[in-house]
Design an enzyme around this catalytic site. Structure first.
Site, PDB file in Angstrom:
ATOM      1  N   PHE A 106       0.818  -1.220   0.000  1.00 33.60           N
ATOM      2  CA  PHE A 106       0.000   0.000   0.000  1.00 33.60           C
ATOM      3  C   PHE A 106       0.847   1.264   0.000  1.00 33.60           C
ATOM      4  O   PHE A 106       0.377   2.337  -0.335  1.00 33.60           O
ATOM      5  CB  PHE A 106      -0.962  -0.002   1.195  1.00 33.60           C
ATOM      6  CG  PHE A 106      -0.347   0.476   2.481  1.00 33.60           C
ATOM      7  CD1 PHE A 106       0.374  -0.378   3.288  1.00 33.60           C
ATOM      8  CD2 PHE A 106      -0.479   1.799   2.871  1.00 33.60           C
ATOM      9  CE1 PHE A 106       0.964   0.061   4.461  1.00 33.60           C
ATOM     10  CE2 PHE A 106       0.101   2.253   4.056  1.00 33.60           C
ATOM     11  CZ  PHE A 106       0.826   1.391   4.842  1.00 33.60           C
ATOM     12  N   LYS A 107       2.115   1.142   0.371  1.00 29.63           N
ATOM     13  CA  LYS A 107       2.944   2.335   0.449  1.00 29.63           C
ATOM     14  C   LYS A 107       3.176   2.964  -0.924  1.00 29.63           C
ATOM     15  O   LYS A 107       3.596   4.112  -1.009  1.00 29.63           O
ATOM     16  CB  LYS A 107       4.253   2.024   1.154  1.00 29.63           C
ATOM     17  CG  LYS A 107       3.998   1.658   2.621  1.00 29.63           C
ATOM     18  CD  LYS A 107       5.183   1.841   3.505  1.00 29.63           C
ATOM     19  CE  LYS A 107       4.809   1.681   4.965  1.00 29.63           C
ATOM     20  NZ  LYS A 107       4.548   0.266   5.331  1.00 29.63           N
ATOM     21  N   ASP A 108       2.884   2.224  -1.988  1.00 30.48           N
ATOM     22  CA  ASP A 108       2.956   2.821  -3.330  1.00 30.48           C
ATOM     23  C   ASP A 108       2.045   4.045  -3.440  1.00 30.48           C
ATOM     24  O   ASP A 108       2.394   5.010  -4.115  1.00 30.48           O
ATOM     25  CB  ASP A 108       2.542   1.798  -4.396  1.00 30.48           C
ATOM     26  CG  ASP A 108       3.654   0.792  -4.690  1.00 30.48           C
ATOM     27  OD1 ASP A 108       4.833   1.172  -4.610  1.00 30.48           O
ATOM     28  OD2 ASP A 108       3.328  -0.362  -5.005  1.00 30.48           O
ATOM     29  N   ALA A 111       3.808   7.017  -1.572  1.00 28.26           N
ATOM     30  CA  ALA A 111       5.096   7.383  -2.152  1.00 28.26           C
ATOM     31  C   ALA A 111       4.920   8.004  -3.538  1.00 28.26           C
ATOM     32  O   ALA A 111       5.579   8.991  -3.876  1.00 28.26           O
ATOM     33  CB  ALA A 111       5.996   6.154  -2.238  1.00 28.26           C
ATOM     34  N   THR A 139       8.307   0.828   2.941  1.00 27.59           N
ATOM     35  CA  THR A 139       8.368   2.256   2.616  1.00 27.59           C
ATOM     36  C   THR A 139       9.483   2.536   1.631  1.00 27.59           C
ATOM     37  O   THR A 139       9.284   3.198   0.617  1.00 27.59           O
ATOM     38  CB  THR A 139       8.669   3.095   3.870  1.00 27.59           C
ATOM     39  OG1 THR A 139       7.653   2.857   4.809  1.00 27.59           O
ATOM     40  CG2 THR A 139       8.728   4.568   3.546  1.00 27.59           C
TER      41      THR A 139
END
Ligand SMILES: *Cc1c(COP(=O)(O)O)cnc(C)c1O
Length: 434
Positions: A106-108, A111, A139
């Site tokens: 989900f950090k896409d 970011a 991350t």
């Protein structure tokens, strides 16, 4: 968007300043001064809108005073090039799959949005910046991917040696170009502490335009709120109340969900689900916040002993723990419970959860059992199971299918610089990397 520091010792800033500073000088966290409420008509029609349209409306309400509409549209369309589907797992239990982006976590979302927003702001100025970020696994790779080849931006990533999975390490260390990976002989908390210290170091900040990219950066939180709205839109036809269970580490993801609720999204309850690093569940249950050294678990991206978004979460509730308790329950699980959940859900339904998602699943199940609620429960699958392939294959006794994004990595050459767990070592690296 005006933002204040949770420590209240510095003046308010605009979005651009908050995004590039990352952390206010008083060591607090930036919070929006005003969280707008979306009109009832938006929620009535939300199930007819695309993910991009929903994100555009939410984003415009939050930052539309500072970024032109046309630019917001283009940022949102560039960032959301993959879906976040809600998939049924069992009766009343659904999963929001947040792992369809380039690094399968989900950090896409955060970011990519941050990289795109910074590029927009930097276009107008001719200056170089360095992104400095600590990662517990996901991350770093999302940030590295998000910023790869972006002009005028160098990225330095600190990760704890031997405490990320092999594939995570590949993702961090194989990009090259404007990305440098520092392998720190310590824990994630050490990496995070060193990064925080760098931002407060006058010598470093006078020579380098440092920006943060971990979940303390406000631009990471904004896009994370989008998928709560989109998940709600997908669940609306089921006609029941919606409960989200969020597998949590630094509590950025759940904080974005709580912001979505403040914007008017009708969410009945949040479950803050953790592994053995149970600082926040303990805090919610006892009222005492006690940071502890992190312990290693199979859901390693949540191995956080001092959740950095804690001040933001309590700030949303005016520091009133009883108000917080009306919206959030906290649950924690051991590795044995997590592995057993991955196994039993796979056996019963064929659905393969990664260990982080499984913690969210467990929180949801327990909450439904104790509350007796008949609602639509949605747990967030924060990573693809193939990112934790050693663990997951072992549990389900079968090989998880490896998506194309990961297959490509296997033969790439890794490059990292090993440094000791010592701020001075980071400092001298940064000052010579200019
Ligand atoms: C970072 C991460 C989490 C924790 O998210 P927070 O926003 O830090 O609470 C959970 N799962 C995965 C896979 C992650 O990478």
């Amino acid at each position: 968007m005006k933002l204040y520091s949770t420590n209240h010792q510095v003046p308010e800033v605009n979005l651009k300043e908050a995004v590039f500073k990352g952390l206010p000088d008083d060591n607090g966290l930036y919070m929006p001064e005003n969280i707008p409420t979306l009109p009832a008509s938006f929620f009535e029609n939300i199930d007819t809108l695309s993910f991009q349209d929903i994100a555009f409306e939410v984003c415009k309400a939050l930052i539309g005073d500072e970024v032109p509409e046309k630019e917001i549209r283009s940022i949102v369309d560039d960032v959301l090039t993959f879906d976040a589907p809600v998939v049924k797992v069992e009766n009343n239990i659904y999963v929001l799959e947040l792992f369809h982006g380039p690094t399968l976590a989900f950090k896409d979302f955060g970011a990519r949005f941050m990289a795109r927003l910074m590029s927009y702001f930097l276009q107008k100025e001719k200056k170089d910046i360095m992104i400095l970020v600590a990662t517990s696994g996901d991350t770093g790779s999302a940030v590295a991917q998000g910023f790869l080849d972006k002009a005028g931006i160098k990225v330095t990533i600190l990760y704890p040696s031997k405490k990320v999975s092999d594939l995570q390490e590949k993702q961090l260390t194989t990009l090259g170009k404007n990305i440098t990976a520092l392998e720190v002989l310590g824990t994630f908390d050490d990496c995070q502490r060193m990064v925080k210290q760098a931002f407060l170091d006058k010598e470093i900040t006078s020579k380098i335009n440092l920006s943060s990219a971990n979940s303390i950066n406000i631009s990471r939180l904004i896009p994370q709120s989008f998928y709560y709205f989109y998940a709600y839109a997908q669940a609306k036809k089921l006609g029941k109340k919606v409960v989200f269970s969020v597998p949590s580490g630094n509590f950025g993801n759940i904080c974005a969900g709580l912001i979505a609720k403040k914007m008017g999204l009708p969410i009945d309850m949040f479950v803050a689900s953790t592994n053995a690093n149970d600082i926040m569940p303990k805090y919610i249950n006892t009222g005492v916040f006690e940071a502890k050294p992190s312990v290693a678990t199979i859901s390693n991206a949540m191995d956080v002993g001092n959740p950095s978004n804690y001040p933001r979460v309590i700030e949303l509730y005016g520091k009133d723990i009883n108000a917080l308790r009306k919206d959030v329950v906290g649950k924690a699980y051991t590795d044995e419970e997590t592995a057993a959940a991955v196994k039993s859900v796979y056996k019963a339904t064929g659905y393969v959860m990664d260990p982080h998602g499984a913690v969210g699943y467990l929180g949801l199940k327990e909450y439904f059992e104790e509350s007796g609620k008949d609602a639509t429960g949605i747990f967030l699958a924060t990573a693809h199971p193939a990112k934790f392939i050693e663990v997951v294959n072992d549990i389900i006794e079968k090989d998880v299918e490896i998506p194309a994004q990961l297959k490509e990595l296997i033969n790439k050459k890794q490059e990292s610089i090993v440094i000791e767990n010592d701020f001075e070592k980071l400092k001298s690296f940064l000052l010579t990397a200019l």
